[in-house]
Design a protein around this motif. Structure first.
Motif, PDB file in Angstrom:
ATOM      1  N   HIS A 194       0.826  -1.206   0.000  1.00 14.80           N
ATOM      2  CA  HIS A 194       0.000   0.000   0.000  1.00 14.80           C
ATOM      3  C   HIS A 194       0.859   1.254   0.000  1.00 14.80           C
ATOM      4  O   HIS A 194       2.021   1.246   0.410  1.00 14.80           O
ATOM      5  CB  HIS A 194      -0.923   0.005   1.230  1.00 14.80           C
ATOM      6  N   THR A 195       0.256   2.348  -0.452  1.00 14.81           N
ATOM      7  CA  THR A 195       0.898   3.658  -0.423  1.00 14.81           C
ATOM      8  C   THR A 195       0.536   4.361   0.886  1.00 14.81           C
ATOM      9  O   THR A 195      -0.375   3.933   1.595  1.00 14.81           O
ATOM     10  CB  THR A 195       0.420   4.520  -1.602  1.00 14.81           C
ATOM     11  N   PRO A 196       1.220   5.450   1.216  1.00 13.45           N
ATOM     12  CA  PRO A 196       0.811   6.231   2.393  1.00 13.45           C
ATOM     13  C   PRO A 196      -0.517   6.933   2.114  1.00 13.45           C
ATOM     14  O   PRO A 196      -0.824   7.276   0.962  1.00 13.45           O
ATOM     15  CB  PRO A 196       1.936   7.260   2.554  1.00 13.45           C
ATOM     16  N   PRO A 197      -1.325   7.165   3.146  1.00 12.10           N
ATOM     17  CA  PRO A 197      -2.569   7.905   2.941  1.00 12.10           C
ATOM     18  C   PRO A 197      -2.315   9.388   2.722  1.00 12.10           C
ATOM     19  O   PRO A 197      -1.359   9.954   3.251  1.00 12.10           O
ATOM     20  CB  PRO A 197      -3.340   7.674   4.252  1.00 12.10           C
ATOM     21  N   ALA A 225      -9.114  -3.543   6.429  1.00 14.04           N
ATOM     22  CA  ALA A 225      -9.429  -3.405   7.853  1.00 14.04           C
ATOM     23  C   ALA A 225      -8.163  -3.501   8.697  1.00 14.04           C
ATOM     24  O   ALA A 225      -7.997  -2.762   9.676  1.00 14.04           O
ATOM     25  CB  ALA A 225     -10.433  -4.475   8.278  1.00 14.04           C
ATOM     26  N   CYS A 226      -7.266  -4.402   8.323  1.00 11.56           N
ATOM     27  CA  CYS A 226      -5.992  -4.518   9.040  1.00 11.56           C
ATOM     28  C   CYS A 226      -5.200  -3.219   8.945  1.00 11.56           C
ATOM     29  O   CYS A 226      -4.642  -2.734   9.939  1.00 11.56           O
ATOM     30  CB  CYS A 226      -5.178  -5.672   8.463  1.00 11.56           C
ATOM     31  N   LEU A 227      -5.148  -2.656   7.735  1.00 13.73           N
ATOM     32  CA  LEU A 227      -4.419  -1.403   7.563  1.00 13.73           C
ATOM     33  C   LEU A 227      -5.079  -0.279   8.350  1.00 13.73           C
ATOM     34  O   LEU A 227      -4.386   0.560   8.946  1.00 13.73           O
ATOM     35  CB  LEU A 227      -4.346  -1.034   6.086  1.00 13.73           C
ATOM     36  N   ALA A 228      -6.399  -0.250   8.380  1.00 16.25           N
ATOM     37  CA  ALA A 228      -7.108   0.790   9.129  1.00 16.25           C
ATOM     38  C   ALA A 228      -6.758   0.729  10.606  1.00 16.25           C
ATOM     39  O   ALA A 228      -6.542   1.768  11.259  1.00 16.25           O
ATOM     40  CB  ALA A 228      -8.612   0.637   8.932  1.00 16.25           C
ATOM     41  N   GLY A 233      -3.370   3.954  14.912  1.00 14.99           N
ATOM     42  CA  GLY A 233      -2.318   4.297  15.861  1.00 14.99           C
ATOM     43  C   GLY A 233      -1.592   5.570  15.504  1.00 14.99           C
ATOM     44  O   GLY A 233      -0.876   6.147  16.334  1.00 14.99           O
ATOM     45  N   ARG A 234      -1.764   6.049  14.277  1.00  8.69           N
ATOM     46  CA  ARG A 234      -1.173   7.312  13.831  1.00  8.69           C
ATOM     47  C   ARG A 234      -2.222   8.417  13.762  1.00  8.69           C
ATOM     48  O   ARG A 234      -1.988   9.484  13.193  1.00  8.69           O
ATOM     49  CB  ARG A 234      -0.526   7.126  12.461  1.00  8.69           C
TER      50      ARG A 234
END
Length: 283
Positions: A194-197, A225-228, A233-234
């Motif tokens: 994935h890319t950064p949001p 969902a895992c990435l979310a 945490g950020r």
């Protein structure tokens, strides 16, 4: 046997992941594994109503076997259940072999917008051995890797692999044989790159999962969902993830995270349309 083909997790009325949804019956697991190949889909979802109430049991299969969970398959199942119920706001209690959870589907004409509770997400840093096997198989050099590499699970672990740009994501051409061997050895479902949001929580991703018979998935809601959960945490609580562009099937999955009593609580989903209803051909 009737089969409903649902395009799950569409983007702006286009694309989505074609998913076969059908009533479960007296089928062997080998026959269930045959359905995705027969219907030209990556996954098949088998639904069966419970005798004692409105709850619905669901099972997910690829050509390689049964999965404990499937996010876009759940979106597809919710769309079919809402269609059958004739409801513009359908809520369901869904049961798998491992857990019971809630789902909701809003109908607007021919479009269904579904979301569900994927369950608790477990996150950890990968070991050096895991990274050494997976990253070269993806073709990712250490200098290309962004920060935030994780192993995450909502039933089966997968590696979350950050890259700095969409162009770096598009350029990936994994060695599928090598990646499958690495994931098989490590017990991973696959690698979600994935890319950064952006500031609005928009990003892009690709899931490579040859170990479950899916070299690249058009849309993968459980990995989203895992990435979310990781990004929560950020301080990032709402994301929209674009997938499927490399396969000519633009898809988007959304996820919202709120802090629960002990860990982040995620709702994930997307929009779907019913493409067609057909019948299952004989193998």
């Amino acid at each position: 046997m009737p089969v409903t083909i649902v395009d799950a997790c569409r983007r702006d009325g286009r694309g989505g992941s074609p998913t076969a949804v059908l009533d479960d019956g007296p089928l062997s697991d080998a026959e269930r594994r045959a359905v995705p190949a027969l219907m030209g889909t990556s996954h098949a979802v088998f639904v069966s109503a419970q005798d004692d109430g409105p709850d619905v049991s669901i099972r997910f299969f690829t050509t390689e076997g049964e999965l404990p969970a499937c996010g876009h398959g759940t979106v597809a199942a919710l769309a079919v259940l809402a269609e059958r119920a004739g409801s513009d706001d359908h809520r369901a209690v869904l049961r798998t072999s491992r857990r019971t959870f809630t789902g909701r589907c809003i109908r607007n004409g021919s479009q269904f917008t579904a979301d569900f509770d994927p369950g608790p997400v477990d996150l950890r840093e990968p070991t050096a051995h895991e990274s050494a096997l997976v990253l070269p198989a993806l073709g990712i050099e250490p200098g290309v890797l962004a920060s935030g590499l994780r192993v995450a699970s909502v039933g089966r672990p997968r590696m979350l692999v950050p890259v700095p740009t969409r162009s770096a994501l598009t350029a990936l051409a994994p060695d599928q044989v090598r990646l499958r061997a690495a994931c098989d050895e490590l017990g991973l479902l696959g690698a979600y790159v994935h890319t950064p949001p952006t500031g609005g929580g928009r990003l892009a991703a690709r899931l490579f999962a040859p170990s479950i018979g899916v070299p690249e998935d058009i849309a993968n809601a459980n990995s989203t969902a895992c990435l979310a959960a990781h990004l929560a945490g950020r301080g990032i609580t709402d994301i929209s993830v674009d997938m499927g562009d490399s396969l000519g099937a633009p898809s988007t999955i959304t996820a919202t995270t709120r802090q629960g009593a002990s860990r982040p609580v995620v709702r994930v989903g997307g929009t779907a349309t019913i493409a067609r209803i057909t019948v299952l051909p004989q193998a």
